[in-house]
Design a protein around this motif. Structure first.
Motif, short mmCIF file in Angstrom:
data_model
loop_
_atom_site.label_atom_id
_atom_site.label_comp_id
_atom_site.label_asym_id
_atom_site.label_seq_id
_atom_site.Cartn_x
_atom_site.Cartn_y
_atom_site.Cartn_z
N THR A 178 -5.08 6.33 -1.12
CA THR A 178 -4.27 5.17 -0.77
C THR A 178 -4.32 4.21 -1.95
O THR A 178 -5.42 3.84 -2.40
N SER B 24 9.07 5.96 4.07
CA SER B 24 8.33 7.20 3.83
C SER B 24 9.26 8.30 3.34
O SER B 24 10.49 8.21 3.48
N HIS C 112 0.39 5.26 0.92
CA HIS C 112 -0.49 6.27 1.52
C HIS C 112 -0.01 7.65 1.11
O HIS C 112 1.17 7.99 1.33
N SER D 126 0.85 -1.19 0.00
CA SER D 126 0.00 0.00 0.00
C SER D 126 0.88 1.24 0.00
O SER D 126 1.95 1.26 0.63
N PHE E 219 -8.13 7.81 1.18
CA PHE E 219 -6.99 7.76 2.10
C PHE E 219 -7.38 7.00 3.38
O PHE E 219 -8.36 7.35 4.04
N ASN E 220 -6.58 5.96 3.68
CA ASN E 220 -6.82 5.15 4.90
C ASN E 220 -6.04 5.78 6.05
O ASN E 220 -4.91 5.42 6.36
N LYS E 221 -6.68 6.76 6.65
CA LYS E 221 -6.00 7.53 7.70
C LYS E 221 -5.69 6.68 8.93
O LYS E 221 -4.64 6.85 9.57
N PRO F 172 -1.19 11.25 1.91
CA PRO F 172 -2.08 12.15 2.65
C PRO F 172 -2.30 13.48 1.92
O PRO F 172 -3.32 14.15 2.13
N HIS G 142 3.85 1.04 2.46
CA HIS G 142 3.58 0.05 3.51
C HIS G 142 3.45 -1.32 2.86
O HIS G 142 2.58 -1.53 2.00
N SER H 23 -3.15 0.49 -3.43
CA SER H 23 -2.68 -0.81 -2.97
C SER H 23 -2.91 -1.85 -4.06
O SER H 23 -3.70 -1.63 -4.98
N GLU I 24 -4.99 3.43 9.19
CA GLU I 24 -3.80 2.60 8.98
C GLU I 24 -2.54 3.45 8.91
O GLU I 24 -1.48 3.08 9.42
N TYR I 25 -2.68 4.60 8.29
CA TYR I 25 -1.55 5.54 8.18
C TYR I 25 -1.05 5.95 9.56
O TYR I 25 0.18 5.93 9.86
#
Length: 582
Positions: free
Chosen positions: A131, A172, A124, A122, A141-143, A126, A187, A133, A145-146
């Motif tokens: 996101t 990152s 991310h 994945s 956006f998978n906040k 922001p 990720h 994957s 999990e982020y």
């Protein structure tokens, strides 16, 4: 029941023979135990050594896989299309956006397919609230999990990140303004099932278990049986160390724990191996060891039984014979059918017993004849002076025509001479002996009634029927009259009294005569103590010897000065030595 012929079991020949046998067989048993332990230790060390090599190899392979995945992460971060999406998304039209996203998904999919440990990748972003994957393509956006990834990364500082039930790697890029939050996060979620299957290849032994732990004591991976319990025991009983090898108890079983540590990954891999598996190569040796132990036990029991039957029991029989001999039982020879060395000893013992019995009978007959001779000597020693004085008293009574006292006196004389000349019995009851002694004092009182006082205590009832040698009291009273009281000017005193202490009775004759010195008493005492068969016998030594012959040690005559300054004669009779006289 085992009889011990001596005071202590450890002093017996039986115990010494057993101890000697144990000393001979003990080195063999000790060597067997040592050989078993040595083999066990070598086997355990060899298994541990091979296991640690495998664990170290596993960590090396895992580290290489992680490094490859991390390289792919950084390659993804350097992708131009990814940076274009992150920083120029708003300036791109829909077609450009679609082409760039599809390219990134295709790139991620190719990376995923090249490594079995990767479950999903994945990215991310922001800045654009997206996101991307492999599993879900482009999505919002998978906040959540982020934030989990960012928080775990900052808190642990480990390369492998564990969030809930997932294991992952992350990389990152922070923006140009050095903001705290990353602008791009790659990720990679690892496939724990595939990793566990790979970890399970280390469980080469049944019922073994293996697990992967981090430096912060978190369980990352596990395989095998009851791994979670094993993990808890591992951290309660020991610390993670490089190439660690320990033994611990778990659910009433012993387990060997081996571990290896990777400084690069900051991980430890630990394996639990049941001790039964370690001992598996020793089963055949163990069966031989048990066979040897059981055989040794049977040999010890058989040897003990044979020693008991062939040595201890015959020896106890001989010792019991000697003990019976000590107790005076001379009519119980050892009956046996043995023809060995003990049979020879038994025969010689029986011959010795027969000869000893004959010697004792001869000695007893000699002593009996001696007592009779001494008694006759006493009976024949009728004091002429006493006889003369008796006739003088009789003459005086005739002149005064005191027929009543004359009758009484002649009756007492008749009883007196009848007692001392009677030969049927050598022993009489103490009451008869004291009756004769009292009669003698009454005869003497007819002569000395004005000058001599006689105090004759009553004989205790419990002492009346005790058998004593004849004529042991009257000669002592006669001695007191003749040597102490007859020549005394002032009032004389003769006191006869009795006492009993435990098993000893005392017949005490005391006078207040002043004609005897201390040295004379000592001489008389020495004469009694040193009396021998060949010495000339006086009245006192005669009595002393007869009492000793009858009652044994601690009996006889004991002389001392009386409280009235005269002579005190104690006749001691120890009934404990000869209860047959009671």
């Amino acid at each position: 029941m085992l009889k011990i012929p001596v005071n202590s079991l450890r002093k017996t020949i039986f115990a010494r023979l057993l101890i000697m046998f144990f000393i001979l067989i003990l080195p063999i048993i000790v060597f067997g135990i040592y050989l078993y332990n040595w083999t066990y230790q070598n086997t355990s060390q060899e298994i541990s050594k091979n296991t640690v090599v495998q664990l170290t190899s596993y960590l090396g392979n895992l580290n290489r896989e992680i490094e490859w995945i991390e390289i792919q992460q950084f390659d993804i971060l350097q992708e131009t299309e990814l940076r274009k999406i992150a920083y120029t998304w708003d300036m791109m039209d829909n077609i450009e956006r679609k082409d760039s996203v599809n390219y990134i998904i295709h790139r991620l999919t190719s990376i995923k397919n090249t490594n079995i440990y990767i479950k999903d990748i994945s990215i991310h972003l922001p800045s654009i609230d997206k996101t991307i994957s492999v599993m879900n393509a482009a999505q919002d956006f998978n906040k959540l999990e982020y934030e989990k990834i960012r928080t775990s990364k900052s808190q642990t500082g480990l390369r492998l990140i564990q969030t809930e039930d997932t294991l992952s790697l992350s990389a990152s890029i922070i923006g140009n303004d050095l903001q705290e939050h990353p602008q791009i996060v790659v990720h990679i979620e690892l496939d724990k099932q595939k990793m566990s299957e790979d970890l399970n290849t280390l469980n080469m032994y049944p019922n073994s278990s293996t697990f992967l732990v981090s430096d912060d004591k978190e369980l990352l991976l596990e395989s095998g049986e009851k791994t979670s319990n094993a993990f808890n025991i591992y951290y309660h009983t020991m610390r993670s160390k490089e190439n660690n090898d320990n033994v611990t108890f778990f659910e009433d079983k012993r387990f060997h724990i081996n571990s290896a540590y990777s400084k690069d990954l900051k991980l430890s891999v630990v394996t639990f191996i049941p001790e039964d598996i370690v001992k598996l190569p020793l089963k055949k040796f163990s069966r031989w060891a048990w066979g040897f132990a059981i055989t040794s036990l049977v040999v010890i029991i058989l040897y003990s039984y044979l020693i008991y039957r062939m040595v201890h029991k015959p020896l106890v029989l001989l010792v019991d014979g000697f003990r019976r001999m000590e107790d005076g039982e001379l009519n119980n020879p050892i009956e046996h059918e043995q023809e060995d060395e003990f049979g020879f000893l038994y025969n010689r013992y029986n011959i010795m017993l027969y000869k000893l019995r004959r010697l004792i009978e001869q000695d007893y007959k000699q002593k009996l004849m001696m007592q009779k001779a001494e008694l006759k000597q006493l009976q024949s020693q009728i004091n002429p002076h006493f006889l003369y004085n008796s006739f003088f008293i009789l003459n005086s009574l005739a002149k005064t025509e005191d027929t009543e006292r004359m009758e009484q006196f002649t009756s007492m004389l008749g009883e007196y001479f009848k007692f001392i000349t009677r030969n049927e019995e050598e022993h009489v009851t103490l009451s008869e002996e004291m009756k004769h002694a009292r009669m003698y004092t009454e005869i003497q009182q007819l002569r000395f009634s004005r000058r001599i006082k006689v105090q004759f205590d009553e004989l205790p009832e419990e002492m009346e029927h005790i058998k004593v040698p004849k004529l042991i009291v009257q000669p002592i009273i006669e001695n007191a009259f003749e040597h102490s009281l007859e020549k005394k000017v002032d009032e004389g005193l003769l006191w006869v009294h009795f006492k009993k202490e435990h098993h000893t009775i005392y017949i005490v004759v005391e006078d207040n005569g002043d004609g005897i010195s201390t040295s004379k008493i000592e001489d008389m005492r020495s004469l009694l103590n040193e009396a021998r068969d060949y010495q000339e016998q006086t009245g006192m030594t005669n009595i002393h010897r007869r009492i000793l012959l009858t009652y044994g040690a601690n009996s006889g005559l004991y002389l001392s000065r009386s409280e009235t300054n005269g002579l005190k004669v104690e006749i001691r009779i120890n009934l404990e030595e000869d209860d047959s006289n009671v």
